[in-house]
Write a protein that holds these residues in place. Structure first.
Motif, PDB file in Angstrom:
ATOM      1  N   GLY A 176      42.599   7.373  50.325  1.00 44.08           N
ATOM      2  CA  GLY A 176      42.501   7.846  51.702  1.00 44.08           C
ATOM      3  C   GLY A 176      43.800   8.451  52.194  1.00 44.08           C
ATOM      4  O   GLY A 176      44.644   8.905  51.414  1.00 44.08           O
ATOM      5  N   ASN A 177      43.972   8.439  53.519  1.00 40.57           N
ATOM      6  CA  ASN A 177      45.183   8.980  54.139  1.00 40.57           C
ATOM      7  C   ASN A 177      46.268   7.905  54.089  1.00 40.57           C
ATOM      8  O   ASN A 177      46.434   7.121  55.019  1.00 40.57           O
ATOM      9  CB  ASN A 177      44.907   9.400  55.586  1.00 40.57           C
ATOM     10  N   LEU A 178      47.013   7.893  52.996  1.00 38.15           N
ATOM     11  CA  LEU A 178      48.005   6.844  52.759  1.00 38.15           C
ATOM     12  C   LEU A 178      49.434   7.363  52.848  1.00 38.15           C
ATOM     13  O   LEU A 178      50.365   6.577  53.009  1.00 38.15           O
ATOM     14  CB  LEU A 178      47.777   6.212  51.378  1.00 38.15           C
ATOM     15  N   ASP A 179      49.636   8.673  52.717  1.00 36.31           N
ATOM     16  CA  ASP A 179      50.969   9.290  52.809  1.00 36.31           C
ATOM     17  C   ASP A 179      52.001   8.568  51.951  1.00 36.31           C
ATOM     18  O   ASP A 179      53.084   8.186  52.426  1.00 36.31           O
ATOM     19  CB  ASP A 179      51.417   9.367  54.269  1.00 36.31           C
ATOM     20  N   ILE A 180      51.657   8.399  50.694  1.00 32.54           N
ATOM     21  CA  ILE A 180      52.525   7.715  49.732  1.00 32.54           C
ATOM     22  C   ILE A 180      53.389   8.748  49.015  1.00 32.54           C
ATOM     23  O   ILE A 180      52.867   9.610  48.289  1.00 32.54           O
ATOM     24  CB  ILE A 180      51.680   6.909  48.724  1.00 32.54           C
ATOM     25  N   ARG A 181      54.690   8.666  49.182  1.00 27.12           N
ATOM     26  CA  ARG A 181      55.585   9.648  48.580  1.00 27.12           C
ATOM     27  C   ARG A 181      55.543   9.620  47.059  1.00 27.12           C
ATOM     28  O   ARG A 181      55.959  10.582  46.405  1.00 27.12           O
ATOM     29  CB  ARG A 181      57.025   9.425  49.046  1.00 27.12           C
ATOM     30  N   ASP A 182      55.004   8.555  46.483  1.00 20.87           N
ATOM     31  CA  ASP A 182      54.904   8.461  45.034  1.00 20.87           C
ATOM     32  C   ASP A 182      53.606   9.038  44.485  1.00 20.87           C
ATOM     33  O   ASP A 182      53.366   8.968  43.275  1.00 20.87           O
ATOM     34  CB  ASP A 182      55.071   7.001  44.593  1.00 20.87           C
ATOM     35  N   LEU A 202      41.046  15.568  47.934  1.00 24.48           N
ATOM     36  CA  LEU A 202      42.514  15.667  47.945  1.00 24.48           C
ATOM     37  C   LEU A 202      42.941  16.664  49.008  1.00 24.48           C
ATOM     38  O   LEU A 202      42.293  17.681  49.227  1.00 24.48           O
ATOM     39  CB  LEU A 202      42.983  16.113  46.551  1.00 24.48           C
ATOM     40  N   GLY A 203      44.065  16.362  49.694  1.00 26.38           N
ATOM     41  CA  GLY A 203      44.637  17.286  50.675  1.00 26.38           C
ATOM     42  C   GLY A 203      45.882  16.705  51.314  1.00 26.38           C
ATOM     43  O   GLY A 203      46.480  15.759  50.800  1.00 26.38           O
ATOM     44  N   ASP A 204      46.301  17.319  52.456  1.00 28.93           N
ATOM     45  CA  ASP A 204      47.398  16.766  53.258  1.00 28.93           C
ATOM     46  C   ASP A 204      48.708  16.680  52.486  1.00 28.93           C
ATOM     47  O   ASP A 204      49.378  15.647  52.479  1.00 28.93           O
ATOM     48  CB  ASP A 204      46.988  15.385  53.788  1.00 28.93           C
ATOM     49  N   GLN A 209      59.106  13.793  53.212  1.00 30.61           N
ATOM     50  CA  GLN A 209      58.796  12.765  54.213  1.00 30.61           C
ATOM     51  C   GLN A 209      59.776  11.612  54.085  1.00 30.61           C
ATOM     52  O   GLN A 209      60.128  11.209  52.972  1.00 30.61           O
ATOM     53  CB  GLN A 209      57.370  12.241  54.011  1.00 30.61           C
ATOM     54  N   GLY A 210      60.193  11.064  55.215  1.00 37.16           N
ATOM     55  CA  GLY A 210      60.976   9.840  55.216  1.00 37.16           C
ATOM     56  C   GLY A 210      60.070   8.622  55.207  1.00 37.16           C
ATOM     57  O   GLY A 210      58.881   8.707  55.556  1.00 37.16           O
ATOM     58  N   ASP A 211      60.594   7.479  54.800  1.00 37.23           N
ATOM     59  CA  ASP A 211      59.823   6.242  54.821  1.00 37.23           C
ATOM     60  C   ASP A 211      59.230   6.009  56.205  1.00 37.23           C
ATOM     61  O   ASP A 211      59.895   6.197  57.227  1.00 37.23           O
ATOM     62  CB  ASP A 211      60.701   5.047  54.437  1.00 37.23           C
ATOM     63  N   THR A 212      57.986   5.606  56.248  1.00 30.70           N
ATOM     64  CA  THR A 212      57.140   5.256  57.394  1.00 30.70           C
ATOM     65  C   THR A 212      56.500   6.460  58.075  1.00 30.70           C
ATOM     66  O   THR A 212      55.580   6.299  58.836  1.00 30.70           O
ATOM     67  CB  THR A 212      57.856   4.431  58.493  1.00 30.70           C
ATOM     68  N   GLU A 213      56.973   7.688  57.824  1.00 35.51           N
ATOM     69  CA  GLU A 213      56.477   8.862  58.555  1.00 35.51           C
ATOM     70  C   GLU A 213      56.466   8.539  60.052  1.00 35.51           C
ATOM     71  O   GLU A 213      55.440   8.590  60.730  1.00 35.51           O
ATOM     72  CB  GLU A 213      55.081   9.266  58.068  1.00 35.51           C
ATOM     73  N   PHE A 214      57.631   8.214  60.596  1.00 33.48           N
ATOM     74  CA  PHE A 214      57.776   7.540  61.884  1.00 33.48           C
ATOM     75  C   PHE A 214      57.109   8.277  63.047  1.00 33.48           C
ATOM     76  O   PHE A 214      56.515   7.651  63.923  1.00 33.48           O
ATOM     77  CB  PHE A 214      59.265   7.338  62.174  1.00 33.48           C
ATOM     78  N   THR A 215      57.186   9.605  63.077  1.00 38.51           N
ATOM     79  CA  THR A 215      56.608  10.334  64.210  1.00 38.51           C
ATOM     80  C   THR A 215      55.095  10.477  64.103  1.00 38.51           C
ATOM     81  O   THR A 215      54.432  10.791  65.087  1.00 38.51           O
ATOM     82  CB  THR A 215      57.186  11.752  64.323  1.00 38.51           C
ATOM     83  N   GLY A 216      54.561  10.293  62.909  1.00 37.18           N
ATOM     84  CA  GLY A 216      53.135  10.519  62.682  1.00 37.18           C
ATOM     85  C   GLY A 216      52.841  11.800  61.938  1.00 37.18           C
ATOM     86  O   GLY A 216      51.738  11.997  61.443  1.00 37.18           O
ATOM     87  N   GLN A 299      53.939   4.403  55.089  1.00 34.10           N
ATOM     88  CA  GLN A 299      53.344   4.933  56.311  1.00 34.10           C
ATOM     89  C   GLN A 299      53.235   3.799  57.334  1.00 34.10           C
ATOM     90  O   GLN A 299      52.675   2.746  57.046  1.00 34.10           O
ATOM     91  CB  GLN A 299      51.965   5.508  56.014  1.00 34.10           C
ATOM     92  N   MET A 300      53.810   4.009  58.507  1.00 26.76           N
ATOM     93  CA  MET A 300      53.746   3.003  59.569  1.00 26.76           C
ATOM     94  C   MET A 300      53.732   3.733  60.907  1.00 26.76           C
ATOM     95  O   MET A 300      54.552   3.500  61.784  1.00 26.76           O
ATOM     96  CB  MET A 300      54.934   2.037  59.493  1.00 26.76           C
ATOM     97  N   CYS A 301      52.781   4.646  61.050  1.00 27.32           N
ATOM     98  CA  CYS A 301      52.724   5.457  62.264  1.00 27.32           C
ATOM     99  C   CYS A 301      51.511   5.074  63.099  1.00 27.32           C
ATOM    100  O   CYS A 301      50.491   4.634  62.570  1.00 27.32           O
ATOM    101  CB  CYS A 301      52.701   6.950  61.921  1.00 27.32           C
ATOM    102  N   LYS A 302      51.650   5.228  64.395  1.00 27.60           N
ATOM    103  CA  LYS A 302      50.604   4.815  65.329  1.00 27.60           C
ATOM    104  C   LYS A 302      49.673   5.987  65.615  1.00 27.60           C
ATOM    105  O   LYS A 302      49.832   6.724  66.583  1.00 27.60           O
ATOM    106  CB  LYS A 302      51.245   4.292  66.612  1.00 27.60           C
ATOM    107  N   ILE A 303      48.713   6.181  64.729  1.00 24.95           N
ATOM    108  CA  ILE A 303      47.721   7.238  64.877  1.00 24.95           C
ATOM    109  C   ILE A 303      46.343   6.649  64.616  1.00 24.95           C
ATOM    110  O   ILE A 303      46.110   6.039  63.561  1.00 24.95           O
ATOM    111  CB  ILE A 303      47.976   8.402  63.908  1.00 24.95           C
ATOM    112  N   ALA A 304      45.457   6.801  65.597  1.00 23.01           N
ATOM    113  CA  ALA A 304      44.065   6.357  65.451  1.00 23.01           C
ATOM    114  C   ALA A 304      44.027   4.938  64.901  1.00 23.01           C
ATOM    115  O   ALA A 304      44.695   4.042  65.398  1.00 23.01           O
ATOM    116  CB  ALA A 304      43.298   7.349  64.586  1.00 23.01           C
ATOM    117  N   ARG A 305      43.251   4.739  63.829  1.00 23.77           N
ATOM    118  CA  ARG A 305      43.084   3.403  63.273  1.00 23.77           C
ATOM    119  C   ARG A 305      43.894   3.189  62.004  1.00 23.77           C
ATOM    120  O   ARG A 305      43.609   2.252  61.234  1.00 23.77           O
ATOM    121  CB  ARG A 305      41.607   3.152  62.973  1.00 23.77           C
ATOM    122  N   LEU A 306      44.875   4.036  61.756  1.00 24.12           N
ATOM    123  CA  LEU A 306      45.633   3.926  60.511  1.00 24.12           C
ATOM    124  C   LEU A 306      46.295   2.559  60.376  1.00 24.12           C
ATOM    125  O   LEU A 306      46.927   2.061  61.311  1.00 24.12           O
ATOM    126  CB  LEU A 306      46.712   5.001  60.439  1.00 24.12           C
TER     127      LEU A 306
END
Length: 321
Positions: A176-182, A202-204, A209-216, A299-306
């Motif tokens: 899913g939408n995990l935004d894993i730099r690895d 696949l996409g996105d 990216q920095g750790d946590t993708e702080f801004t979203g 990923q630790m950003c406050k978006i929807a239900r992530l």
């Protein structure tokens, strides 16, 4: 080589009912041309993240974070593990980030009103490297700061068992939408399979990216991803796994963050016990004493239900008992 064209890569859900866009054999290379997370909306700094101006934001959930697929893999069945090998990620000539009111953890900031009073879009130009492409290129943050482009796939997964989930906030053992730099070139990703053919999306892609993708949002960009898929028959995984050339990583997403960290660590212990011959006691003590054991907060950003995404990593040199 088979390819999903960019205009085809505009799905917004992991949906097992979709007709496959490609059917590939195990080991067959193919490409997916991806849109950025805005489906091409952000082109200049004048393009603000005002919901009312963004196509698809009159829907709930909004049509954001497009993905390409599904890809049907011949010979893959429910209960198998899909093995994803990323061979190449070629990003576009620019990326973007967008901040503003009610976006991210500082979207209502009173300490720094400029973060919450108006929308800001930054465009980052990509300079080609010695190869003449962005594969070894540079991202220009501003007139003073640059760094190497370090692309990865932000949203990657197979269709979950019964649900149909959005590409914006869908997450689970299936990916899913995990935004894993690895999720990067040279690494291998392992996904449990719930449907015949796996049905991969696949996409996105991010240029960096920095750790946590702080801004979203991070350095969001279009790309062309080349990959190969193979299968491990009838193997059970608790969650997504990653194998790098020199280490292994167990992934988990949950809230609060400590649950994600603990579960990723427990799943790494299970990996050590079931596949590398560690006793439960040795695995338990190892993750608490090894100076090279690492926890990543991808990923630790406050978006929807992530949920928050954590990875527990151990170098392969310790995988000998």
């Amino acid at each position: 080589m088979q390819r999903i064209e960019r205009e085809q890569a505009k799905k917004y859900a992991f949906d097992w009912r979709d007709e496959p866009l490609l059917r590939v054999d195990c080991g067959e290379p193919f490409e997916i041309e991806t849109y950025d997370a805005s489906t091409g909306y952000f082109k200049t700094q004048a393009d603000k993240a005002v919901p009312g101006k963004r196509p698809g934001f009159d829907r709930s959930p909004p049509l954001a974070n497009p993905i390409g697929g599904p890809v049907y893999v011949n010979g893959v069945d429910r209960g198998d593990v899909l093995v994803v090998t990323l061979d190449d990620i070629l990003v576009d000539d620019y990326s973007w980030i967008a901040v503003g009111p009610r976006r991210g953890p500082l979207g209502e900031s009173t300490r720094w009103p400029e973060l919450s009073s108006d929308y800001t879009t930054r465009i980052f130009r990509h300079t080609p490297g010695p190869s003449g492409t962005t594969r070894d290129g540079t991202l220009r943050f501003n007139d003073r700061l640059t760094w190497p482009i370090t692309p990865f796939v932000g949203t990657l997964g197979v269709c979950p068992d019964r649900e149909v989930v959005t590409s914006l906030d869908g997450q689970g053992p299936w990916g899913g939408n995990l935004d894993i730099r690895d999720f990067a070139v040279g690494n291998t990703i392992y996904l449990p399979v719930y449907h015949p053919g796996a049905l991969l999306y696949l996409g996105d892609v991010h240029a960096s990216q920095g750790d946590t993708e702080f801004t979203g949002t991070a350095a969001e960009t279009k790309s062309t991803v080349r990959l190969r898929l193979s299968v491990i028959k009838q193997k059970r995984l608790p969650w997504v796994r990653i194998e790098k050339p020199d280490s292994i990583i167990s992934v988990h997403a949950d809230r609060p963050l400590e649950v994600a960290v603990e579960t990723a660590t427990v799943n790494l212990m299970d990996w050590l016990i079931t596949e590398y011959g560690f006793t439960p006691t040795d695995a338990y003590c190892l993750v608490s004493t090894c100076p090279d054991f690492r926890i990543h907060v991808y990923q630790m950003c406050k978006i929807a239900r992530l949920s928050f995404v954590a990875g527990a990593e151990l170098p392969k040199r310790y995988l000998v008992t």
